[in-house]
Design an enzyme around this catalytic site. Sequence first.
Site, PDB file in Angstrom:
ATOM      1  N   SER A  33     -60.958  18.057  87.333  1.00  0.00           N
ATOM      2  CA  SER A  33     -61.135  17.273  86.046  1.00  0.00           C
ATOM      3  C   SER A  33     -61.503  15.783  86.032  1.00  0.00           C
ATOM      4  O   SER A  33     -62.375  15.529  86.679  1.00  0.00           O
ATOM      5  CB  SER A  33     -60.063  17.695  85.123  1.00  0.00           C
ATOM      6  OG  SER A  33     -60.428  17.596  83.893  1.00  0.00           O
ATOM      7  N   LYS A  91     -64.422  14.078  60.006  1.00  0.00           N
ATOM      8  CA  LYS A  91     -63.431  13.223  60.365  1.00  0.00           C
ATOM      9  C   LYS A  91     -62.195  14.216  60.426  1.00  0.00           C
ATOM     10  O   LYS A  91     -61.778  14.840  59.881  1.00  0.00           O
ATOM     11  CB  LYS A  91     -63.118  11.961  59.367  1.00  0.00           C
ATOM     12  CG  LYS A  91     -61.755  11.188  60.053  1.00  0.00           C
ATOM     13  CD  LYS A  91     -62.257  10.363  61.320  1.00  0.00           C
ATOM     14  CE  LYS A  91     -60.972   9.657  61.765  1.00  0.00           C
ATOM     15  NZ  LYS A  91     -61.656   8.912  62.960  1.00  0.00           N
TER      16      LYS A  91
END
Length: 223
Positions: free
Chosen positions: A24, A76
């Site tokens: 990752s 948002k």
Amino acid sequence: SHLARIRLEENITLTVCCDRVAASGGYMIACQADTICGAPFAVFGSIGVLTESLNFNEILRNIGIKPISITAGKNKAPIKAFGEVSDEDLKLVEEDLERTHEAFISWVSEARNIIPTEDWKAKVCTGSVFHGEEALELGLIDRLATSDEYIAEKLRDGNRVLRLLHYRGPQRKIKISPLDLLSELADTEGRMKLKSRMQAYGRRAICGIAPLCRVGLAVGLLN
């Protein structure tokens, strides 16, 4: 990243050795090297993106609490801890993850000079991890070697090998006035406290001296 800047410097060849895990974000960093050495049982890859969250909206409503979330901008924070999460909100998050995943794939493929074909992405960019041999076959690393093997190889070739040590900075000085010393020696409890303090100061002194000893030994070996 800092490694990407180092890689662009003239007369510098950047090699990364991984003995355990470069997955990752770890692989995102490691792939910037000119050469990646991996131990046979080290783990590489995990080229994927994850997000997790808890939503307490339904639980709060069941006990009579109405959560209120106010945002400026319709997209948002689509995933909220207390506000209601709609299917549209989940879709927005999935689209964000897909864009981030594509950016991750581009970052790796450009650094490793790999053409990101659909077949390669289906094999490598699924979030799966791969051990040394398989990572080598998939182009995620360049050779099988542990860090010790790589360093020993460089020493045999006549290269100087330096080890960077973390500098802890100056240690706090011992401050005990004569009166404090006499008062602490006057009773058993005071003597125990003084002994504990002196042991702590002794450990700090050893921690400060040990890195210098290691540096001196390393310099002696190099000479």
